[in-house]
Design a protein around this motif. Structure first.
Motif, PDB file in Angstrom:
ATOM      1  N   PHE A 116       0.864  -1.235  -0.055  1.00 36.24           N
ATOM      2  CA  PHE A 116       0.260   0.278  -0.029  1.00 36.24           C
ATOM      3  C   PHE A 116       0.872   1.229   0.158  1.00 36.24           C
ATOM      4  N   CYS A 135     -11.895   1.676   1.826  1.00 34.68           N
ATOM      5  CA  CYS A 135     -12.205   0.408   0.930  1.00 34.68           C
ATOM      6  C   CYS A 135     -12.874  -0.898   1.928  1.00 34.68           C
ATOM      7  N   LEU A 146     -13.378  -9.485  -5.043  1.00 33.48           N
ATOM      8  CA  LEU A 146     -13.217  -8.379  -6.223  1.00 33.48           C
ATOM      9  C   LEU A 146     -14.122  -7.381  -6.335  1.00 33.48           C
ATOM     10  N   HIS A 209      -4.680 -11.803  -4.238  1.00 32.38           N
ATOM     11  CA  HIS A 209      -5.357 -10.732  -3.526  1.00 32.38           C
ATOM     12  C   HIS A 209      -4.261  -9.743  -3.057  1.00 32.38           C
TER      13      HIS A 209
END
Ligand code: HEC
Ligand code: HEC
Ligand code: HEC
Ligand code: HEC
Ligand code: HEC
Length: 273
Positions: A116, A135, A146, A209
Motif C-alpha cells: 500500500f 475500502c 473483487l 489478492h
C-alpha cells in the motif's frame, strides 16, 4: 475369574477416560465463556449512546470477530480491568487520525502495508488518498472479494476507468480460482485426498489478492500470467484425478460383470448336472 477382572479393569478404564474427556470439554467451555466476559470493552460500550455502541454491532459481524481480534487488539487498552480499560498507561491508543490508519492496521497486515505505502494511494496518504477503511470499512471488515473494486467506492476521487483496469487484470484469474475451488470441493465429497492441491490453490489466491494494493496494471498482468500458469498445473493434477476415477469406475464395472457371469454360469451348470 481372570476374565472378569479384565472386564472390570476395562470398564473402569473406559469410565475414567469418559470422566477425563468430559472434564476437559467442560474446562474448554468455561475458558471460552470467561474469555468473552473478560473483554470489558464490549458490555460497557454496548450500553453507550449510538456513536460509541455502533462499533460493537458492526464488529460482531466482521472477519476480525470471527478470528478473535477484539476491540483491544486494534485500540489497545486493558480488556480485563473496566476501571482502567482506556488508560494510556495500559496501552490504550484511542482513535487513529486518518493518516495514521494504515500503520494502525499494518501492525498485523505487514505485507499489505508495504504494498500500500509503495502505491499511488500510499503516496497520496494525507493528501486526499484513501486509507484502509475507505475500502474495507473500520469495524465491519469482511472477507475480501473483487467486488470491493466497485464504481461507488472507486469513483469518489477519480474515474472508475482506472479501477476497472485493475479489476479486469485480476478478474479472469480470480474466476479460474473460484472454478478450481468448486472442482476441489466436488472431489472432496467423493473422499479423494485433495490436501496438496488445496494448499497450492490457497497460496496462489493469497498471492493474487495481496497484489490488489500495488495498483500497477503491468505488474498485475505479469503476476496474473504467472499465477495462470500455476493454475493450469493444478488443473492438470485435477484432470489426472478425474481419469483415475474413471479407470476405477470402469475396473469396478468389469469386476462386477465378471462376478455376475460366473454366478450365472455356476447356476446353469448346477441345473444341467
Ligand atoms: C466502563 C465503561 C467503558 C469501558 C470498560 C470501555 N470504554 Fe471505551 N468509552 C467509554 C465511554 C463512556 C466513551 C466515550 C467518552 C470518552 O471518550 O471517554 C468511550 C470511548 C471510547 C473510544 C473513543 C475515544 C475517542 O477519543 O473518541 C474508543 C476507541 C474506546 N472507547 C475503546 C475502548 C476499548 C478498546 C475498551 C477496552 C479495552 C474500552 N473502550 C472500554 C466507556 C468504556
Ligand atoms: C480492526 C481494528 C478495529 C477493531 C477490532 C475495533 N476498532 Fe474501533 N476503530 C478502528 C478504527 C480504524 C477507527 C477510526 C475509524 C475511522 O476514522 O473511520 C475506530 C474508531 C472507533 C471509535 C470512534 C468512533 C467515532 O465515530 O468517533 C470507537 C468508539 C471505537 N472504534 C470503538 C471500538 C469498540 C468498542 C470495538 C470493539 C467492539 C472496536 N472499536 C473494535 C479500528 C478498530
Ligand atoms: C491485531 C491484529 C490485526 C489488526 C490490528 C487488524 N487486523 Fe485485519 N485481520 C487480522 C486477522 C487475524 C484476520 C483473519 C485472518 C486473515 O485472513 O488474515 C484479519 C483479516 C482481515 C481482512 C480479510 C482478509 C481476507 O483474506 O479476506 C481484511 C480485509 C482486514 N483484516 C483488514 C483490516 C483493516 C482495514 C484493519 C484496520 C482497521 C485491520 N485489518 C487490523 C488481524 C488484524
Ligand atoms: C479517497 C480517494 C480515492 C479513492 C476512494 C480511490 N482512489 Fe485510486 N487514487 C487516488 C489518488 C489520490 C491517486 C493518485 C493520484 C492520481 O493519480 O490521481 C489514485 C490513483 C489510482 C490509480 C493509479 C495508479 C498509478 O500508479 O497510476 C489506480 C489504478 C487507482 N487509484 C485505483 C483505485 C481503485 C481500484 C479504487 C477503489 C477500490 C480507488 N482507486 C479508490 C484516490 C482514491
Ligand atoms: C482502494 C481500496 C483499498 C485500500 C485503500 C486498501 N485495500 Fe485492502 N483490499 C482491497 C481490494 C480490492 C482487495 C482484494 C480483493 C480481491 O483480490 O479479491 C484487498 C485485499 C485486502 C486483504 C486480503 C488480501 C491479503 O493480502 O491478505 C487485506 C488483509 C487487506 N486488503 C487489508 C488492507 C489494509 C490493512 C489496508 C491499509 C494499509 C488496505 N487493505 C487498503 C482494497 C483496498
Amino acid at each position: 475369574m481372570k476374565q472378569r477382572c479384565i472386564k472390570i479393569a476395562r470398564s473402569s478404564f473406559f469410565c475414567a477416560s469418559v470422566l477425563i474427556i468430559s472434564a476437559l470439554v467442560l474446562c474448554v467451555g468455561l475458558v471460552k465463556t470467561v474469555r468473552a466476559e473478560e473483554i470489558v470493552c464490549i458490555p460497557c460500550h454496548s450500553g453507550l449512546p449510538e456513536k460509541f455502541s455502533a462499533p460493537v454491532k458492526l464488529w460482531q459481524k466482521s472477519i476480525h470477530a470471527e478470528n478473535g481480534i477484539a476491540c483491544n487488539a486494534c485500540h489497545g487498552g486493558d480488556p480485563k480491568d473496566a476501571a482502567n480499560a482506556m488508560s494510556p498507561a495500559r496501552g490504550f491508543l484511542g482513535v487513529p487520525k486518518p493518516a495514521d490508519i494504515p500503520a494502525f492496521c499494518g501492525r498485523c497486515h505487514v505485507g499489505v502495508l508495504k504494498n500500500f505505502l509503495a502505491s499511488a494511494h500510499g503516496r497520496a496518504l494525507g493528501k486526499g488518498g484513501p486509507t484502509c477503511v475507505t475500502c474495507h470499512g473500520n469495524h465491519r471488515v469482511l472477507k475480501v472479494t473483487l467486488d470491493l473494486i466497485n464504481e461507488k467506492t472507486c469513483s469518489q476521487c477519480h474515474t472508475f476507468e482506472r479501477a476497472r483496469k485493475i479489476r479486469d487484470a485480476m478478474a479472469q484469474t480470480e474466476a479460474r480460482i473460484v472454478a478450481i475451488d468448486n472442482r476441489i470441493s466436488e472431489f472432496k465429497k467423493t473422499g479423494t485426498d485433495t490436501e496438496i492441491v488445496e494448499k497450492q490453490l490457497f497460496s496462489l489466491r493469497n498471492g493474487l489478492h495481496s497484489l490488489s494494493h500495488v495498483l500497477e496494471e503491468t505488474k498485475l498482468t505479469a503476476a496474473s500470467t504467472q499465477i495462470d500458469a500455476d493454475l493450469t498445473k493444478i488443473e492438470s493434477s485435477l484432470n489426472d484425478l478425474t481419469s483415475i476415477h474413471k479407470i476405477r469406475k470402469i475396473a469396478g464395472v468389469i469386476v462386477v460383470s465378471a462376478m455376475l457371469m460366473t454366478a450365472l454360469l455356476l447356476h446353469l451348470m448346477r441345473k444341467t448336472y
